[in-house]
Design an enzyme around this catalytic site. Structure first.
Site, PDB file in Angstrom:
ATOM      1  N   SER A 134     -63.390 -12.692 -12.779  1.00  0.00           N
ATOM      2  CA  SER A 134     -64.484 -12.566 -12.371  1.00  0.00           C
ATOM      3  C   SER A 134     -65.241 -13.702 -11.604  1.00  0.00           C
ATOM      4  O   SER A 134     -64.791 -14.114 -10.582  1.00  0.00           O
ATOM      5  CB  SER A 134     -65.269 -12.015 -13.680  1.00  0.00           C
ATOM      6  OG  SER A 134     -66.567 -11.384 -13.057  1.00  0.00           O
ATOM      7  N   ASP A 149     -63.699  -1.111 -10.230  1.00  0.00           N
ATOM      8  CA  ASP A 149     -64.345  -2.261 -10.884  1.00  0.00           C
ATOM      9  C   ASP A 149     -65.817  -2.081 -10.799  1.00  0.00           C
ATOM     10  O   ASP A 149     -66.452  -2.039  -9.759  1.00  0.00           O
ATOM     11  CB  ASP A 149     -63.913  -3.436 -10.522  1.00  0.00           C
ATOM     12  CG  ASP A 149     -64.234  -4.934 -11.262  1.00  0.00           C
ATOM     13  OD1 ASP A 149     -65.702  -4.927 -11.907  1.00  0.00           O
ATOM     14  OD2 ASP A 149     -63.367  -5.428 -11.655  1.00  0.00           O
ATOM     15  N   HIS A 157     -63.364  -3.665 -15.708  1.00  0.00           N
ATOM     16  CA  HIS A 157     -63.530  -4.717 -14.909  1.00  0.00           C
ATOM     17  C   HIS A 157     -62.240  -5.718 -15.143  1.00  0.00           C
ATOM     18  O   HIS A 157     -62.090  -6.004 -16.142  1.00  0.00           O
ATOM     19  CB  HIS A 157     -64.517  -5.501 -15.716  1.00  0.00           C
ATOM     20  CG  HIS A 157     -65.008  -6.796 -15.033  1.00  0.00           C
ATOM     21  ND1 HIS A 157     -65.248  -6.844 -13.489  1.00  0.00           N
ATOM     22  CD2 HIS A 157     -65.502  -7.939 -15.540  1.00  0.00           C
ATOM     23  CE1 HIS A 157     -65.597  -8.238 -13.357  1.00  0.00           C
ATOM     24  NE2 HIS A 157     -65.663  -8.963 -14.443  1.00  0.00           N
TER      25      HIS A 157
END
Length: 520
Positions: free
Chosen positions: A220, A447, A477
Site C-alpha cells: 500500500s 482492491d 487490499h
C-alpha cells in the site's frame, strides 16, 4: 492501508519528490555523510499505546533503535529515534540478508504489525532476516501526537459528511481544533515526517543492517515509499516487491476519487456475493443494487438517529461507513460486514462500531494508536493540495457520482490538510528509477483502497526495465496476504531466487505460478 483519503488499516489487522532538493528537510540526492553505527539488538518490549498495544513478540525477536537526523539538510544536527524489530533467518548458512517491510498507512507501526503477520512470511524467513520499523512520526519513532483519547472519541463522532450550514461549521471547527492540537504537541517534527525523509531513513536502515542493497517489501503506502526510495537511491535497490500499489500519477484529489470508486466496486462485489448465496445471505435485496441502496438508506437513518454502539458511544453514519470500509479490506471480513449490516438494520451497531474502531486505531480500553495522527501529518507534509470549504463543496458531486456510499465521506476528507501548519512537498511523487534492479509490482483487480490501475502506472513511472507487473484477479487490499498460492509463489521465487514472472503475468483462483524469467 490507504495512502490518501479518510481510511487507513494495517495489513492483516481487524486494520513530489523531484531530483535534488524538494520539501522541508531535503538533502542532496546522494549521501555525503558518514553512515550510522552498527545496531545494538536486544529483547523487545510489548508495543506501546502509540504503536497499537498488544503482547510482546516471541523471544526470538529482537529490537533496536537507530538514530537518524531530524533534518537531513543538517545531518550533524538533532536526531530522532527509529524503532526497529527483526526475526533472524532460519537458515543462517543460506542467508541472503535482511528483508525490510513497510505495511503502509502511512502511519502503520511495523513494530506491532510484522510479528503478528510473520507466519505469512515463513518462506521468506528461511533465508532473510525479517525487519520491521516504525517510520518517523509513527509509533516508537518520534510519534506525531494530536488530541487525547477522549478528544479523539469526540472527533471521530462528529458528522464527517455535513449537510447543513451548522454541520459544516462544526466539521470545519473539528478539523481546526485537531490541527491545532497536532501543532501544539508535535510541531517540531511536523515539517520532517514526509515520505522523502522516510526514504532517506530507509537507506540509513540498510547501512545499519550491514546490507549492500536494500531488499524491500512495500505494501500500500509502502509502495509509494519504496518508489521514492528507488528514485533517490536506484543503485541501492536489491530485490523489491510493491503490493497494493499507490498510483504515483494521481494528486490527492484524484487519489481520493479513485478510492471512492474502488470502495464502491468492492462493495458491489460483496453485495453480489451475498446475492449469489441466496437464502444464506442475511441482507435484504434480490440484487446487488438493492443491497447497496439499502446501505445508503441505513446511512441516512443513522445520520438522523444514531443507534447503540459500544461503551455508551453511538453508531453514527460516519462510524458505520468507517466500519463498512474496514471490512472491505479483506474478503475474510465479508461475513462480519454482512452480520454488522444486518444487526445495524435492527438497531444494534456494536459490530460496525468495533470495525470502525479498528480502522481508527482504537482498542477496547479506549486508547488510540497514533496511526490517524501520523497519517494526516505524513499526507499533509507530502501533498501541496489545500482545499477551502467552497472548493470542497464544488467537488462533492463528482465524489457522489463515483460512490453513493463512500463519496461524501471521501469528498469532505479533502479538507484534512486545510490550514495545516506545514506546506506540502509535491503534487505527485517522482518514482523514476533508471538503473534500479527489477521491482516486482503487483496489482489486485478488486482492491478497494489502491485501485488496480495504479500498478501499471507505477511500472510506467519507474521506467524501462525496472517495473515488472503481476496482476492478481482477486478481492481485498493487496495480493500476497490474500493467501493466493500463485501470488505467493511468484513473490517467494523472486525474493529467494531472483526470478521475476514473465511479461503480463496473471494470477487468479486455481492458477499455477506464472512463468519465470532469468534471475535478476
Amino acid at each position: 492501508m490507504a495512502r490518501r483519503g479518510v481510511w487507513v488499516v494495517a495489513v492483516g489487522v481487524v486494520g513530489v519528490v523531484v531530483a535534488g532538493c524538494s520539501g522541508p528537510g531535503a538533502a542532496p540526492r546522494a549521501g555525503g555523510t558518514k553512515g550510522p553505527p552498527p545496531l545494538k539488538w536486544g529483547e523487545c518490549a510489548a508495543p506501546d499505546a502509540a504503536q497499537g498495544g498488544g503482547q510482546a513478540p516471541p523471544k526470538d525477536w529482537q529490537c533496536a533503535t537507530l538514530r537518524v537526523p531530524l533534518d537531513y539538510a543538517k545531518p550533524e544536527g538533532e536526531t530522532i529515534p527509529l524503532a526497529l524489530i527483526r526475526a533472524r533467518a532460519r537458515d543462517k548458512d543460506k542467508r541472503l540478508g535482511s528483508l525490510v517491510f513497510n505495511f503502509g498507512g502511512p502511519g502503520g507501526s511495523g513494530i506491532s504489525t510484522l510479528p503478528g503477520a510473520a507466519k505469512e512470511y515463513e518462506a521468506l524467513r528461511s533465508r532473510y532476516d525479517l525487519v520491521g520499523f516504525d517510520p518517523r512520526g509513527v509509533g516508537g519513532s518520534a510519534p506525531v501526537l494530536c488530541e487525547t483519547d477522549k478528544e479523539l472519541d469526540r472527533y471521530y463522532a462528529q458528522d464527517s459528511s455535513p449537510e447543513t450550514a451548522a454541520e459544516e461549521a462544526a466539521f470545519v471547527e473539528g478539523i481546526r481544533k485537531y490541527q491545532a492540537a497536532c501543532k501544539k504537541r508535535s510541531g517540531k517534527v511536523l515539517p520532517y515526517v514526509g515520505t522523502e525523509n522516510a526514504a532517506r531513513d530507509l537507506d540509513r536502515i540498510r547501512q545499519a543492517l550491514g546490507d549492500e542493497k536494500l531488499n524491500y517489501f512495500g505494501i500500500s503506502y509502502g509502495t509509494e515509499l519504496g518508489g521514492v526510495y528507488a528514485h533517490l537511491f536506484p543503485k541501492n535497490v536489491g530485490r523489491a516487491v510493491f503490493d497494493a500499489v499507490v498510483d504515483p500519477t494521481k494528486t490527492s484529489e484524484e487519489g481520493a476519487l479513485a478510492q471512492a470508486k474502488g470502495f464502491q466496486l468492492a462493495l458491489g462485489n460483496f453485495a453480489q456475493d451475498c446475492v449469489d448465496r441466496g437464502e444464506d445471505c442475511r441482507l435484504q435485496g434480490s440484487t446487488a443494487k438493492e443491497i447497496e441502496d439499502n446501505i445508503v438508506a441505513l446511512q441516512k437513518r443513522l445520520a438522523q438517529k444514531p443507534i447503540a454502539g459500544l461503551g455508551g458511544r453511538k453508531l453514527t453514519d460516519s462510524a458505520a461507513t468507517n466500519g463498512i470500509a474496514q471490512a472491505l479490506y479483506s474478503k475474510e471480513l465479508w461475513p462480519l460486514l454482512e452480520q454488522g449490516l444486518d444487526e445495524a438494520d435492527g438497531g444494534q451497531g456494536q459490530l460496525l462500531m468495533a470495525l470502525s474502531d479498528a480502522l481508527n486505531g482504537r482498542d477496547r480500553y479506549g486508547r488510540y494508536s497514533n496511526i490517524g495522527a501520523a497519517n494526516t501529518a505524513i499526507n499533509c507534509a507530502d501533498s501541496k493540495d489545500r482545499f477551502t470549504l467552497e472548493q470542497t463543496k464544488a467537488r462533492l458531486a463528482r465524489f457522489r457520482a463515483a460512490s453513493p456510499v463512500f463519496g461524501d465521506f471521501l469528498g469532505w476528507a479533502l479538507m484534512s490538510c486545510t490550514n495545516w501548519p506545514v506546506a506540502g512537498a509535491w503534487q505527485t511523487p517522482d518514482v523514476s528509477a533508471p538503473g534500479s534492479a527489477p521491482i516486482l509490482v503487483i496489482g489486485n483487480t478488486g482492491d478497494p483502497a489502491t485501485p488496480y490501475e495504479g500498478a501499471r502506472r507505477m511500472v510506467e513511472r519507474l521506467g524501462p526495465g525496472v517495473g515488472v507487473e503481476l496482476t492478481y484477479k482477486g478481492q481485498g487490499h493487496g495480493a500476497y496476504n490474500s493467501g493466493d498460492a500463485c501470488v505467493q509463489k511468484a513473490v517467494d521465487l523472486y525474493f529467494l531466487e531472483g526470478k521475476t514472472p514473465g511479461r503480463n503475468a496473471v494470477c487468479s483462483t486455481a492458477t499455477a505460478p506464472p512463468s519465470d524469467t532469468a534471475a535478476a
